[in-house]
Structure formats: structure tokens, C-alpha cells
Write a protein that holds these residues in place. Structure first.
Motif, PDB file in Angstrom:
ATOM      1  N   THR A 151       0.863  -1.173   0.000  1.00  9.35           N
ATOM      2  CA  THR A 151       0.000   0.000   0.000  1.00  9.35           C
ATOM      3  C   THR A 151       0.899   1.222   0.000  1.00  9.35           C
ATOM      4  OG1 THR A 151      -1.783  -1.132   1.189  1.00  9.35           O
ATOM      5  CG2 THR A 151      -1.785   1.282   1.248  1.00  9.35           C
ATOM      6  N   GLY A 247     -18.427   0.330   0.789  1.00 11.30           N
ATOM      7  CA  GLY A 247     -17.372   1.281   1.116  1.00 11.30           C
ATOM      8  C   GLY A 247     -16.920   2.173  -0.009  1.00 11.30           C
ATOM      9  N   GLY A 248     -17.538   2.047  -1.186  1.00 13.99           N
ATOM     10  CA  GLY A 248     -17.101   2.912  -2.273  1.00 13.99           C
ATOM     11  C   GLY A 248     -17.613   2.467  -3.624  1.00 13.99           C
ATOM     12  N   GLY A 287     -12.327   8.127   3.505  1.00 13.50           N
ATOM     13  CA  GLY A 287     -12.575   6.758   3.943  1.00 13.50           C
ATOM     14  C   GLY A 287     -13.128   5.864   2.857  1.00 13.50           C
ATOM     15  N   ASP A 288     -13.690   6.448   1.786  1.00 17.77           N
ATOM     16  CA  ASP A 288     -14.246   5.648   0.700  1.00 17.77           C
ATOM     17  C   ASP A 288     -13.131   5.056  -0.169  1.00 17.77           C
ATOM     18  OD1 ASP A 288     -16.785   6.260   1.526  1.00 17.77           O
ATOM     19  OD2 ASP A 288     -17.166   7.756  -0.036  1.00 17.77           O
ATOM     20  N   THR A 289     -13.471   3.992  -0.884  1.00 20.97           N
ATOM     21  CA  THR A 289     -12.518   3.320  -1.764  1.00 20.97           C
ATOM     22  C   THR A 289     -12.980   3.388  -3.217  1.00 20.97           C
ATOM     23  OG1 THR A 289     -13.589   1.164  -1.536  1.00 20.97           O
ATOM     24  CG2 THR A 289     -11.834   1.710   0.049  1.00 20.97           C
ATOM     25  N   GLU A 291     -12.040   0.908  -6.525  1.00 23.76           N
ATOM     26  CA  GLU A 291     -11.300  -0.173  -7.185  1.00 23.76           C
ATOM     27  C   GLU A 291     -11.373   0.050  -8.688  1.00 23.76           C
ATOM     28  OE1 GLU A 291     -11.150  -5.066  -7.669  1.00 23.76           O
ATOM     29  OE2 GLU A 291     -12.868  -4.101  -6.686  1.00 23.76           O
ATOM     30  N   ARG A 303      -7.836   4.338  -1.825  1.00 28.86           N
ATOM     31  CA  ARG A 303      -8.608   4.794  -0.667  1.00 28.86           C
ATOM     32  C   ARG A 303      -8.343   6.272  -0.454  1.00 28.86           C
ATOM     33  NH1 ARG A 303      -7.251   3.425   5.387  1.00 28.86           N
ATOM     34  NH2 ARG A 303      -5.281   3.046   4.337  1.00 28.86           N
ATOM     35  N   THR A 318      -4.334  10.136  -0.881  1.00 27.69           N
ATOM     36  CA  THR A 318      -4.881   8.826  -1.205  1.00 27.69           C
ATOM     37  C   THR A 318      -3.795   7.772  -1.053  1.00 27.69           C
ATOM     38  OG1 THR A 318      -4.306   8.943  -3.560  1.00 27.69           O
ATOM     39  CG2 THR A 318      -6.431   9.877  -2.899  1.00 27.69           C
TER      40      THR A 318
END
Length: 356
Positions: A151, A247-248, A287-289, A291, A303, A318
């Protein structure tokens, strides 16, 4: 018969470097671990500007046939200047020298740990790298001597300008948003161009990218508010439709690299750029993701960490999570008399003594 030390050709017209080839999301990064000499300049940014001006033959040699492929990248490990950094790295691609790259950082961090440049620790490990854009904060998850995931958090991303327009030959007027995330990205909606971001449309994406960049460079800035001149527009990020997930969001995406490359991976910097744009449009919260999924089916997870500022621009911090895999470890030789290699500035950066 295996190649032995005694059979290697070692004379004043031969140079060699050591490489670790990695891939992340399908994009191949060639990590140069040995064979390049000291580069003038304290910061990694200054070292990058030196090799760009006086040693660009290294990039051309390793990315062009017969020694390489323009779809690859090269990452040169160099000494860091920042006291918090454990290593520095310079990124080289077909388009030149991006200041930051997510997939290249994932590959470089993995190579640094798995090859002992920085000792690997079992479990979670923090690694700080200095890129030309600044510090990259890396969290590695290691198990049994292998890096399971990386990460990486880089310098902030921000929207420079929204709803820009340019006439693109063969495509008409195209609306795009200009976002900085280690380089300037032009973000375009794939549906507006009748693109579905599938493997069968890579040629059309390439054709659009070439025409768009040539049309748009005259209207796109080459100045960063803090870093100064950063070169002409290098990237286009094609945005697919957003699919809500826990979450996103999830979305197909693709990135064009000028001249003429469609990334195999969804690109970390492209993902960061889109998250910055979505935050500016109130589509993504801290806090949202997000992909992103490449035309080849590989994915990175981004993220949104925090809101911040770059100069007078609203910006976001990010991180990107992915994994890299080792393809090869090799020593590559170059005969300076090889007619297929422009060696005019290679001697400025390559070490003449392979054992030094």
C-alpha cells in the motif's frame, strides 16, 4: 553450458547493469539495482533532472528493441536526500520521466525488500521511498520472505481545471478534466467516446490517445504550482461507469501513455487522479474506496485518506494497494560499439568497472 564469471566479456568497451524485472497489474517495471554511477544532485528530483538531460540513453536502451519494450518501465534505485527515506528511485517510461507512479512504486518497493536493499521484516513493515515528486509512504505486508501486498501513499492529488474542451481530429470536441497525481492526467468519460474499455478496444483507445494528446498539449499547462515545470501532458485516463460496492465504488478504467501505450494495469496515479476528481464532485468521501479494473482484468484498490491543499488548490491524500511479482533477475551487457544502441550519453551514467 552455464555462463561463468570467467567467460564474461569485460573490457573498456563493455558495460553491464543488474536488473530485477517485476510486474504489477500486468505492467512490467525493470528495477536497476547496480551498474549506474553517482548522479549529481542532492534530491531525487535533482538526480532525475540530471539523468534526463545528460543520461537519457539509459532509458532509451532499456525500453527500446532489441533490449526492451516501450510497454515496460525502468526504475533506477538512487540514494535519497530526505532524512526519512530509506531509498530513492527515478521512474523512466516511454513518455519520459513521470515524477510518481503507483505501479512502479509497488514494483520498486517489493524489489527493494525481496532483494535485501532494505532488510525485510516479517508481518507489516513501513518503508519510506523518495520519488522525484516527494516521499512515498509504503506499507508492506510480508510473509515467509515474500511481499504479499504493497500500500503506497504519495504526495496529494488535486483537480487543476474541470470541463476543459479540445477539438480532436476524427473524434470531434472532447470534454476533459485536468488532474495532478504525480503527473498531469486528462480524464475522459469512456462512454462519451463509445469505448467500453475491453481488450478488443485497445487499438481504438490508442488511436484516440495519440490524436488527443497532440491536440490537447497546446491548451494544457506544463507547470505545477510547487514543483515548477513538469513537462507536456503525458497521460489520459479513461473512466468507465461507476458500480457501487461496500465502502465505495468499482469501475473499469484504462490509461494511455504517450506515445502509443495503453497500460496493462489500471495505474495507481490514474486511480488517485480519479479519486481526486470524484471528491471534487462530491462523489467520494474520506474513507471511501475506488477499485479500478484495467482492460486486462487486473485491479488496484485506492482509498481516500484525507483532505489537504497544494498551493491554493483543494487536494486529497490517497493510497493505492496492489501486489508485485518477480519475473526475472538478470545482468544485461552492452557493447558500446553496438550499432543498434545510441550510446552518446550512456557513458555519462554507466559504471565502467563491473566490480566497482
Amino acid at each position: 553450458m552455464p555462463v561463468t564469471e570467467s567467460r564474461r566479456v569485460r573490457d573498456h568497451r563493455t558495460r553491464s547493469i543488474e536488473l530485477v524485472d517485476m510486474q504489477s497489474g500486468g505492467d512490467v517495471s525493470r528495477i536497476v539495482t547496480r551498474g549506474v554511477g553517482h548522479l549529481p544532485g542532492r534530491s531525487v528530483l535533482e538526480q532525475m533532472r540530471y539523468i534526463k538531460q545528460y543520461g537519457d540513453g539509459l532509458r532509451r536502451w532499456l525500453l527500446n528493441e532489441p533490449y526492451g519494450d516501450p510497454y515496460m518501465s525502468v526504475d533506477l534505485i538512487v540514494p535519497p536526500d530526505h532524512p526519512q527515506a530509506q531509498a530513492g528511485y527515478i521512474i523512466m517510461e516511454a513518455m519520459g520521466y513521470p515524477l510518481y507512479s503507483g505501479s512502479n512504486t509497488i514494483c520498486t518497493a517489493t524489489a527493494i525488500l525481496e532483494n535485501g536493499v532494505v532488510p525485510m521484516e516479517e508481518g507489516e513493515q513501513t518503508l519510506v521511498l523518495e520519488s522525484p515528486a516527494g516521499l512515498a509512504w509504503v506499507t508492506a505486508h510480508n510473509r515467509d520472505g515474500r511481499v504479499q501486498s504493497i500500500t503506497t501513499r504519495s504526495e496529494p492529488a488535486f483537480v487543476f481545471e474541470q470541463d476543459m474542451k479540445v477539438d480532436v481530429p476524427g473524434w470531434g470536441e472532447v470534454t476533459f478534466d485536468l488532474v495532478w497525481s504525480g503527473a498531469y492526467f486528462a480524464l475522459v468519460e469512456a462512454e462519451d467516446l463509445n469505448l467500453v474499455l475491453a481488450p478488443g478496444e485497445i487499438e481504438r483507445m490508442w488511436q484516440f490517445g495519440l490524436a488527443f494528446v497532440e491536440a490537447a498539449r497546446s491548451v494544457v499547462t506544463d507547470q505545477h504550482p510547487e514543483l515548477g515545470e513538469v513537462g507536456p501532458l503525458p497521460f489520459i485516463h479513461f473512466m468507465g461507469p461507476l458500480e457501487p460496492v461496500d465502502g465505495g465504488y468499482r469501475s473499469r478504467s484504462a490509461t494511455y501513455v504517450h506515445p502509443g501505450v495503453i497500460c496493462r494495469s489500471p495505474t495507481g496515479t490514474g486511480t488517485s487522479a480519479r479519486m481526486a476528481l470524484m471528491h471534487e464532485k462530491n462523489q467520494l468521501r474520506v474513507g471511501d474506496t475506488l477499485e479500478t479494473v484495467s482492460p486486462k482484468g487486473s485491479s488496484f484498490v485506492g482509498r481516500l485518506l484525507a483532505e489537504t491543499r497544494v498551493s491554493h488548490y483543494r487536494a486529497v491524500s490517497t493510497d493505492i494497494t496492489g501486489r508485485a511479482w518477480t519475473i526475472a533477475r538478470s545482468e544485461v551487457f552492452l557493447d558500446l560499439d553496438d550499432p543498434l544502441v545510441d550510446v552518446s550519453d550512456l557513458e555519462n551514467v554507466l559504471i565502467s568497472d563491473p566490480d566497482s
